[in-house]
Write a protein that holds these residues in place. Sequence first.
Motif, PDB file in Angstrom:
ATOM      1  N   HIS A   1      -1.768 -12.926  -4.379  1.00 38.10           N
ATOM      2  CA  HIS A   1      -2.080 -11.575  -3.931  1.00 38.10           C
ATOM      3  C   HIS A   1      -3.576 -11.479  -3.657  1.00 38.10           C
ATOM      4  O   HIS A   1      -4.391 -12.123  -4.340  1.00 38.10           O
ATOM      5  CB  HIS A   1      -1.678 -10.544  -4.999  1.00 38.10           C
ATOM      6  CG  HIS A   1      -2.044  -9.130  -4.654  1.00 38.10           C
ATOM      7  ND1 HIS A   1      -3.287  -8.596  -4.939  1.00 38.10           N
ATOM      8  CD2 HIS A   1      -1.350  -8.138  -4.038  1.00 38.10           C
ATOM      9  CE1 HIS A   1      -3.321  -7.345  -4.521  1.00 38.10           C
ATOM     10  NE2 HIS A   1      -2.156  -7.046  -3.982  1.00 38.10           N
TER      11      HIS A   1
ATOM     12  N   SER B   1      -3.451  -1.695   0.868  1.00 39.09           N
ATOM     13  CA  SER B   1      -4.237  -1.932  -0.349  1.00 39.09           C
ATOM     14  C   SER B   1      -4.237  -3.404  -0.749  1.00 39.09           C
ATOM     15  O   SER B   1      -5.028  -3.817  -1.601  1.00 39.09           O
ATOM     16  CB  SER B   1      -3.701  -1.096  -1.515  1.00 39.09           C
ATOM     17  OG  SER B   1      -2.362  -1.474  -1.835  1.00 39.09           O
ATOM     18  N   GLY B   2      -3.337  -4.215  -0.149  1.00 37.96           N
ATOM     19  CA  GLY B   2      -3.295  -5.624  -0.505  1.00 37.96           C
ATOM     20  C   GLY B   2      -2.271  -6.374   0.318  1.00 37.96           C
ATOM     21  O   GLY B   2      -1.510  -5.783   1.099  1.00 37.96           O
TER      22      GLY B   2
ATOM     23  N   ARG C   1       0.501  -9.898  -0.032  1.00 40.25           N
ATOM     24  CA  ARG C   1       1.141 -10.837  -0.962  1.00 40.25           C
ATOM     25  C   ARG C   1       1.811 -11.940  -0.150  1.00 40.25           C
ATOM     26  O   ARG C   1       2.430 -11.687   0.883  1.00 40.25           O
ATOM     27  CB  ARG C   1       2.157 -10.070  -1.809  1.00 40.25           C
ATOM     28  CG  ARG C   1       2.781 -10.834  -2.952  1.00 40.25           C
ATOM     29  CD  ARG C   1       3.418  -9.872  -3.969  1.00 40.25           C
ATOM     30  NE  ARG C   1       4.254  -8.874  -3.327  1.00 40.25           N
ATOM     31  CZ  ARG C   1       5.542  -9.039  -3.040  1.00 40.25           C
ATOM     32  NH1 ARG C   1       6.149 -10.202  -3.347  1.00 40.25           N
ATOM     33  NH2 ARG C   1       6.237  -8.081  -2.465  1.00 40.25           N
TER      34      ARG C   1
ATOM     35  N   GLY D   1       0.811  -1.202   0.000  1.00 42.67           N
ATOM     36  CA  GLY D   1       0.000   0.000   0.000  1.00 42.67           C
ATOM     37  C   GLY D   1       0.843   1.249   0.000  1.00 42.67           C
ATOM     38  O   GLY D   1       2.009   1.237   0.393  1.00 42.67           O
TER      39      GLY D   1
ATOM     40  N   ASP E   1      -6.505  -8.303  -2.718  1.00 45.46           N
ATOM     41  CA  ASP E   1      -6.816  -6.910  -2.422  1.00 45.46           C
ATOM     42  C   ASP E   1      -7.497  -6.833  -1.060  1.00 45.46           C
ATOM     43  O   ASP E   1      -8.364  -7.648  -0.736  1.00 45.46           O
ATOM     44  CB  ASP E   1      -7.755  -6.328  -3.488  1.00 45.46           C
ATOM     45  CG  ASP E   1      -7.085  -6.209  -4.853  1.00 45.46           C
ATOM     46  OD1 ASP E   1      -5.857  -5.982  -4.891  1.00 45.46           O
ATOM     47  OD2 ASP E   1      -7.787  -6.357  -5.873  1.00 45.46           O
ATOM     48  N   CYS E   2      -7.120  -5.844  -0.260  1.00 38.63           N
ATOM     49  CA  CYS E   2      -7.759  -5.630   1.036  1.00 38.63           C
ATOM     50  C   CYS E   2      -7.451  -4.223   1.499  1.00 38.63           C
ATOM     51  O   CYS E   2      -6.523  -3.589   1.006  1.00 38.63           O
ATOM     52  CB  CYS E   2      -7.275  -6.651   2.066  1.00 38.63           C
ATOM     53  SG  CYS E   2      -5.489  -6.659   2.331  1.00 38.63           S
ATOM     54  N   ASP E   3      -8.228  -3.736   2.453  1.00 37.93           N
ATOM     55  CA  ASP E   3      -7.949  -2.401   3.003  1.00 37.93           C
ATOM     56  C   ASP E   3      -7.540  -2.453   4.469  1.00 37.93           C
ATOM     57  O   ASP E   3      -7.340  -1.420   5.101  1.00 37.93           O
ATOM     58  CB  ASP E   3      -9.139  -1.469   2.808  1.00 37.93           C
ATOM     59  CG  ASP E   3     -10.389  -1.919   3.552  1.00 37.93           C
ATOM     60  OD1 ASP E   3     -10.354  -2.969   4.216  1.00 37.93           O
ATOM     61  OD2 ASP E   3     -11.417  -1.215   3.448  1.00 37.93           O
TER      62      ASP E   3
END
Length: 456
Positions: A247, A234-235, A237, A229, A249-251
């Motif tokens: 990978h 934002s993600g 890995r 991020g 995606d996450c917040d």
Amino acid sequence: MKVAVVGAGPAGVRAVEALLAAGIRPVWIDEAMDGGGRIYQRPPTGMRRDARTLYGFEAARATALHAALDAAKPRADWRPETLAWNIRPGRQQLHTLSAGTHGVVEYDAAILCTGAMDRVVPVKGWTLPGVTTMGGAQIALKSQGCGIGQRVAFLGSGPLLWLVAYQYAKAGAQVAAVLDTTPFAAKAAAAPGMLRGPATFAKGLYYIGWLRAHGVRIAEGVTPLAIEGEGSVSGIRWRDAKGAEHHADCDAVGIGWGLKPEAQLADLAGVPFNFDALQHNWVPRRDAAGRTPVGGIYLAGDGSGIGGAEVAELAGARAALALLEDAGRKVETAALDRRLEKLARFRSALEKAFPFPAHLAAGLPDDAIFCRCENLTVGELRATTAGPQIPAPEVNRAKAISRAGMGRCQGRVCGAAAAEILAARLGCGVAEVGRLRGQAPVKPIPLTAPPLVTTP
């Protein structure tokens, strides 16, 4: 007889209950606004969520503990929102801070039920806004009815990983992934031993099955590579057990690899520590009843070694009975001792199922931050073991050279990882590099607080 009890989680509640039944009114200190501990954290007054929603399968146990807590408060010298920040065993004193004012509590005996905190392995990007510990993620859900993000990934190992992921999914959050660093084979090998606690084992299987059935992305035996991020998460890995990179995606990301005892007060009281190779934790020395080598100091609950909420309740009562027995009272402990022994065998299997991933901490790249308070990198810590400086054969010497563990957390977050990094660098066992010694105050306190006031 003046008795102080520090902590109002499962261990503290049952310890106080036993003392009150014997006619002793203890001073009862807890840092939170109310008791229950982190596992049975109460929501603020006015939050309309029932026990089943908040605690799931543990609702009946949480409700019973809260009832005992509420019954004990008016009978004890109950002091919530009070930090016990130092202990002076020679003088039999606890130093406290409440509402910005210092105090001193004198005692003849003290039962320390100080609980535990998340054990963290640093990951590249773990200092980004949006990353919190597993316990922190759970507290947000219980105490405020909110999540740490809208699309959350969970990374770590141990029962809490699966429980918190399940609780978030049940509450309506979007769980981006559950990433367990423990290989499935390790858990399968320990399964026969975990059958000693069939109810707990069944709940764990239910959480995993429910998450799979609801399409949550799950990976086991992973190696975390980075939380990504710019300015915030934002993600995430990772590499799977076969070596392929993935990978999501996450917040927000919740991280945690089991728990470690909050044992600073025991340390300041002069209690010696042993390295528990199975738990991979330094634990204060005590007997099965909670007695320590320091006269008048008793320990119970996860602050004396991780056992879980059920063990903590039993251990709190047992420590109180040990105190009463040492004071010349006649007590009956056989039934308690049998239950504690049975649960200890189950806990041993659980630790084997979810071992601490020491290799992940030891293998961190030089540019990874491991001490977020002081913004120190792994490379800077490794550098303390060589060069023109005095080599650091143990973690406290490395602290003096590098400032590791000198920030606000005093090594509570980074200490375990620092020991692993040093041990790998020196080619020795982690027990040989030692542990960061406790210092007062155990947590930051204001310098401007009014002077100490002694209370009986």
